[in-house]
Write a protein that holds these residues in place. Sequence first.
Motif, PDB file in Angstrom:
ATOM      1  N   UNK A   1       0.830  -1.205   0.000  1.00 30.79           N
ATOM      2  CA  UNK A   1       0.000   0.000   0.000  1.00 30.79           C
ATOM      3  C   UNK A   1       0.865   1.256   0.000  1.00 30.79           C
ATOM      4  N   UNK A   2       1.924   1.260   0.794  1.00 35.50           N
ATOM      5  CA  UNK A   2       2.828   2.417   0.827  1.00 35.50           C
ATOM      6  C   UNK A   2       3.540   2.587  -0.513  1.00 35.50           C
ATOM      7  N   UNK A   3       3.969   1.490  -1.110  1.00 37.99           N
ATOM      8  CA  UNK A   3       4.647   1.575  -2.399  1.00 37.99           C
ATOM      9  C   UNK A   3       3.701   2.063  -3.497  1.00 37.99           C
ATOM     10  N   UNK A   4       2.456   1.584  -3.473  1.00 33.27           N
ATOM     11  CA  UNK A   4       1.471   2.062  -4.457  1.00 33.27           C
ATOM     12  C   UNK A   4       1.250   3.556  -4.319  1.00 33.27           C
ATOM     13  N   UNK A   5       1.142   4.023  -3.079  1.00 28.08           N
ATOM     14  CA  UNK A   5       0.941   5.459  -2.841  1.00 28.08           C
ATOM     15  C   UNK A   5       2.119   6.277  -3.350  1.00 28.08           C
ATOM     16  N   UNK A   6       3.335   5.834  -3.038  1.00 30.43           N
ATOM     17  CA  UNK A   6       4.518   6.567  -3.478  1.00 30.43           C
ATOM     18  C   UNK A   6       4.652   6.554  -4.993  1.00 30.43           C
ATOM     19  N   UNK A   7       4.354   5.415  -5.624  1.00 29.99           N
ATOM     20  CA  UNK A   7       4.466   5.313  -7.079  1.00 29.99           C
ATOM     21  C   UNK A   7       3.464   6.226  -7.772  1.00 29.99           C
ATOM     22  N   UNK A   8       2.241   6.250  -7.293  1.00 30.60           N
ATOM     23  CA  UNK A   8       1.201   7.068  -7.923  1.00 30.60           C
ATOM     24  C   UNK A   8       1.434   8.555  -7.705  1.00 30.60           C
ATOM     25  N   UNK A   9       1.932   8.944  -6.537  1.00 29.32           N
ATOM     26  CA  UNK A   9       2.098  10.361  -6.234  1.00 29.32           C
ATOM     27  C   UNK A   9       3.246  11.015  -6.997  1.00 29.32           C
ATOM     28  N   UNK A  10       4.091  10.217  -7.633  1.00 29.28           N
ATOM     29  CA  UNK A  10       5.147  10.798  -8.460  1.00 29.28           C
ATOM     30  C   UNK A  10       4.563  11.504  -9.684  1.00 29.28           C
ATOM     31  N   UNK A  11       3.394  11.097 -10.091  1.00 31.96           N
ATOM     32  CA  UNK A  11       2.753  11.701 -11.267  1.00 31.96           C
ATOM     33  C   UNK A  11       1.497  12.470 -10.884  1.00 31.96           C
ATOM     34  N   UNK A  12       1.402  12.894  -9.625  1.00 33.35           N
ATOM     35  CA  UNK A  12       0.197  13.587  -9.159  1.00 33.35           C
ATOM     36  C   UNK A  12      -0.037  14.900  -9.900  1.00 33.35           C
TER      37      UNK A  12
ATOM     38  N   UNK B   1       0.445  15.491 -12.942  1.00 32.23           N
ATOM     39  CA  UNK B   1      -0.140  15.185 -14.255  1.00 32.23           C
ATOM     40  C   UNK B   1      -1.544  14.607 -14.126  1.00 32.23           C
ATOM     41  N   UNK B   2      -1.737  13.704 -13.192  1.00 30.74           N
ATOM     42  CA  UNK B   2      -3.030  13.035 -13.057  1.00 30.74           C
ATOM     43  C   UNK B   2      -4.070  13.882 -12.337  1.00 30.74           C
ATOM     44  N   UNK B   3      -3.636  14.792 -11.481  1.00 34.41           N
ATOM     45  CA  UNK B   3      -4.577  15.614 -10.728  1.00 34.41           C
ATOM     46  C   UNK B   3      -5.150  14.915  -9.508  1.00 34.41           C
ATOM     47  N   UNK B   4      -4.610  13.756  -9.156  1.00 36.70           N
ATOM     48  CA  UNK B   4      -5.078  13.035  -7.967  1.00 36.70           C
ATOM     49  C   UNK B   4      -3.869  12.585  -7.156  1.00 36.70           C
ATOM     50  N   UNK B   5      -4.101  12.432  -5.864  1.00 34.79           N
ATOM     51  CA  UNK B   5      -3.068  11.918  -4.975  1.00 34.79           C
ATOM     52  C   UNK B   5      -3.625  10.708  -4.229  1.00 34.79           C
ATOM     53  N   UNK B   6      -2.719   9.831  -3.846  1.00 33.56           N
ATOM     54  CA  UNK B   6      -3.105   8.653  -3.081  1.00 33.56           C
ATOM     55  C   UNK B   6      -2.602   8.786  -1.651  1.00 33.56           C
ATOM     56  N   UNK B   7      -3.399   8.335  -0.713  1.00 31.26           N
ATOM     57  CA  UNK B   7      -2.967   8.304   0.678  1.00 31.26           C
ATOM     58  C   UNK B   7      -3.479   7.025   1.330  1.00 31.26           C
ATOM     59  N   UNK B   8      -2.687   6.543   2.284  1.00 30.11           N
ATOM     60  CA  UNK B   8      -3.084   5.334   2.999  1.00 30.11           C
ATOM     61  C   UNK B   8      -4.155   5.724   4.009  1.00 30.11           C
ATOM     62  N   UNK B   9      -5.379   5.279   3.758  1.00 26.89           N
ATOM     63  CA  UNK B   9      -6.514   5.640   4.604  1.00 26.89           C
ATOM     64  C   UNK B   9      -6.532   4.826   5.890  1.00 26.89           C
ATOM     65  N   UNK B  10      -6.152   3.558   5.795  1.00 24.29           N
ATOM     66  CA  UNK B  10      -6.153   2.679   6.961  1.00 24.29           C
ATOM     67  C   UNK B  10      -5.080   1.621   6.783  1.00 24.29           C
ATOM     68  N   UNK B  11      -4.226   1.476   7.791  1.00 25.60           N
ATOM     69  CA  UNK B  11      -3.169   0.473   7.708  1.00 25.60           C
ATOM     70  C   UNK B  11      -3.674  -0.876   8.214  1.00 25.60           C
ATOM     71  N   UNK B  12      -3.052  -1.925   7.737  1.00 25.99           N
ATOM     72  CA  UNK B  12      -3.432  -3.273   8.144  1.00 25.99           C
ATOM     73  C   UNK B  12      -2.809  -3.607   9.491  1.00 25.99           C
ATOM     74  N   UNK B  13      -3.540  -4.356  10.277  1.00 28.80           N
ATOM     75  CA  UNK B  13      -3.029  -4.843  11.558  1.00 28.80           C
ATOM     76  C   UNK B  13      -3.044  -6.362  11.547  1.00 28.80           C
TER      77      UNK B  13
END
Length: 201
Positions: free
Chosen positions: A119-130, A132-144
């Motif tokens: 989840x953290x890697x997906x967020x970091x990968x997507x936010x590199x192009x924020x 251009x895309x106009x959207x950002x990703x954030x981890x809403x809830x972490x797994x326990x």
Amino acid sequence: MSTPMKAPRWLPLPLGIGVGLLGGLGYGLAATPQYAATSYVMVVPQHADSPTALGFAQAYGRVVTGDAVLAGARAAAGAPVDRLRGHVQSQTSPDAPMISVTGTASGGAAAARYANAVAQSLTATANRTAATTGVRLLVFSTASAPDAPSSPSVPLATAVGASAGGLLGALVLLVRPAARREESAAAVPPPAKSLPARETV
């Protein structure tokens, strides 16, 4: 001379249930427990509208197990890319810009670690192009780490085995009368053909 007793016609049904029950119980006891933990990632629009964010959530959900995302999660997860690919899956919602990342493993801590790392890697990968895309990703809830395994459940495996065995026994009961009718029909000899009367001169 006494005739041998025939087995009851209904015998395949309890026999099938018993065999299936034992098989399901054995599988539930012998199989390695699997734990599942889920982390949630949200797509937040910056310079885009909500439908666009929903579309990006669907798109990013499909690349969760891609090489770029898994390679970025490898160090935090403590597992190689090939192992992560087999123990991580994603799911998206048609109504909300949310991505669930679920990790599975033989231990609860490892399952949570896999889910959070990806989840953290997906967020970091997507936010590199924020920009251009106009959207950002954030981890809403972490797994326990879960306290109990998600599968296999011994009662569930036993119930499934008993149900399958009962179904097989019922099918045997349905097939046997048809087989008996065919055997009876084959045992009856065909009617003899009458020979034409010999003409007398």
